[in-house]
Write a protein that holds these residues in place. Sequence first.
Motif, PDB file in Angstrom:
ATOM      1  N   PHE A 145       0.810  -1.211   0.000  1.00 60.19           N
ATOM      2  CA  PHE A 145       0.000   0.000   0.000  1.00 60.19           C
ATOM      3  C   PHE A 145       0.847   1.265   0.000  1.00 60.19           C
ATOM      4  O   PHE A 145       0.555   2.221  -0.739  1.00 60.19           O
ATOM      5  N   GLU A 146       1.887   1.321   0.813  1.00 63.23           N
ATOM      6  CA  GLU A 146       2.717   2.524   0.894  1.00 63.23           C
ATOM      7  C   GLU A 146       3.403   2.826  -0.435  1.00 63.23           C
ATOM      8  O   GLU A 146       3.480   3.984  -0.863  1.00 63.23           O
ATOM      9  N   ILE A 147       3.892   1.781  -1.085  1.00 64.03           N
ATOM     10  CA  ILE A 147       4.544   1.969  -2.376  1.00 64.03           C
ATOM     11  C   ILE A 147       3.520   2.390  -3.426  1.00 64.03           C
ATOM     12  O   ILE A 147       3.816   3.199  -4.308  1.00 64.03           O
ATOM     13  N   LEU A 148       2.300   1.873  -3.310  1.00 59.99           N
ATOM     14  CA  LEU A 148       1.235   2.272  -4.231  1.00 59.99           C
ATOM     15  C   LEU A 148       0.957   3.771  -4.136  1.00 59.99           C
ATOM     16  O   LEU A 148       0.723   4.444  -5.145  1.00 59.99           O
ATOM     17  N   LEU A 149       0.984   4.297  -2.912  1.00 55.58           N
ATOM     18  CA  LEU A 149       0.771   5.728  -2.720  1.00 55.58           C
ATOM     19  C   LEU A 149       1.867   6.535  -3.403  1.00 55.58           C
ATOM     20  O   LEU A 149       1.594   7.554  -4.064  1.00 55.58           O
ATOM     21  N   ASP A 150       3.114   6.089  -3.223  1.00 61.44           N
ATOM     22  CA  ASP A 150       4.235   6.753  -3.894  1.00 61.44           C
ATOM     23  C   ASP A 150       4.073   6.666  -5.408  1.00 61.44           C
ATOM     24  O   ASP A 150       4.335   7.635  -6.133  1.00 61.44           O
ATOM     25  N   SER A 151       3.643   5.504  -5.866  1.00 63.40           N
ATOM     26  CA  SER A 151       3.466   5.280  -7.300  1.00 63.40           C
ATOM     27  C   SER A 151       2.457   6.258  -7.887  1.00 63.40           C
ATOM     28  O   SER A 151       2.718   6.916  -8.899  1.00 63.40           O
ATOM     29  N   GLU A 152       1.306   6.390  -7.235  1.00 63.88           N
ATOM     30  CA  GLU A 152       0.262   7.285  -7.740  1.00 63.88           C
ATOM     31  C   GLU A 152       0.718   8.745  -7.688  1.00 63.88           C
ATOM     32  O   GLU A 152       0.387   9.543  -8.566  1.00 63.88           O
ATOM     33  N   SER A 153       1.474   9.088  -6.657  1.00 64.99           N
ATOM     34  CA  SER A 153       1.984  10.460  -6.545  1.00 64.99           C
ATOM     35  C   SER A 153       2.918  10.798  -7.703  1.00 64.99           C
ATOM     36  O   SER A 153       2.819  11.874  -8.308  1.00 64.99           O
ATOM     37  N   PHE A 154       3.812   9.868  -8.021  1.00 67.08           N
ATOM     38  CA  PHE A 154       4.742  10.103  -9.121  1.00 67.08           C
ATOM     39  C   PHE A 154       4.027  10.082 -10.474  1.00 67.08           C
ATOM     40  O   PHE A 154       4.403  10.824 -11.390  1.00 67.08           O
TER      41      PHE A 154
END
Length: 293
Positions: A83-92
């Motif tokens: 989940f945390e990496i997904l948040l970073d992914s969507e932000s980028f």
Amino acid sequence: MILKVWGPGWGCPSIDANSLILMSINKICGNHIIVDHSNITFDAIFNKIPMLIHGKKSIFLNINFIINHFKKQNIDSDTLTDFEILLDSESFINYICQSLYPAIIYTLWIDDVNNKECTRPAYAKNIKAPLGIYVLNRMNNGYKALLAGLFSLNYKALDINDQKFKDMVYENAIVCLKALSKRLEENEFLLGNPYPTKVDTYMYANLAILYYAPLKNAELKSHLLSLPNLVSYVQRFTQIYFNNTTDSTFDAFSKQESEWPNKKRDKILWGIFIMTSITTYAFLSGIIKIEYV
């Protein structure tokens, strides 16, 4: 499922960033979708490329709708991502779409020299004559309107060639390139995973278009080339996932699947277009006159 995309050019798997994003997701997830760029002329007229066809009736046009449908078919590049990496992914992804993508559009479509000598010849190869000029002019106007919308400007009042506007667009993109380079460091993929995620498809697609396009005015490209880890990233991704653009993605099976009903449809539409053009010309030139009694 058949994914209709803009074809390859400049040594790049596709000349269109959105097409390349979807193609990259397909490659990452096992290449389960037939990718076709052989029959897109009439779809391009109505700005329907990329397009996903699933069955006889289901057609998806918007890139986000296509990606969501991919997920429903278990074609998801983020399956293993927490989940945390997904948040970073969507932000980028949002950052790339808001800061880098507009500059790619400006470089290819708004810059007159690049447009005439690089963009139009590549796209014209994907479109059957004599529709090329009409399609490309329509796309040009569409991208100008898109840029105006992205920057909350009035399209009619916007001087798209204004130096201040260009500087603003490029400044945002250069900052974005540096941020991507800093985050990537020496990793194989952006978020440090040993495998690519959705953000890598967005990052690769935009960087690849910029890297491979033979631009005459290469101000933005020069900034990319000054960041060796981003250059290596593009080259590595291409080598891993698109080493042979003539493989099963574009094989005879793809042509057979896409030939019907597209081939018959194209012939019918082509005939209608020719007859309409001839009739219109006849009326305008006075060859045909209608007299009211």
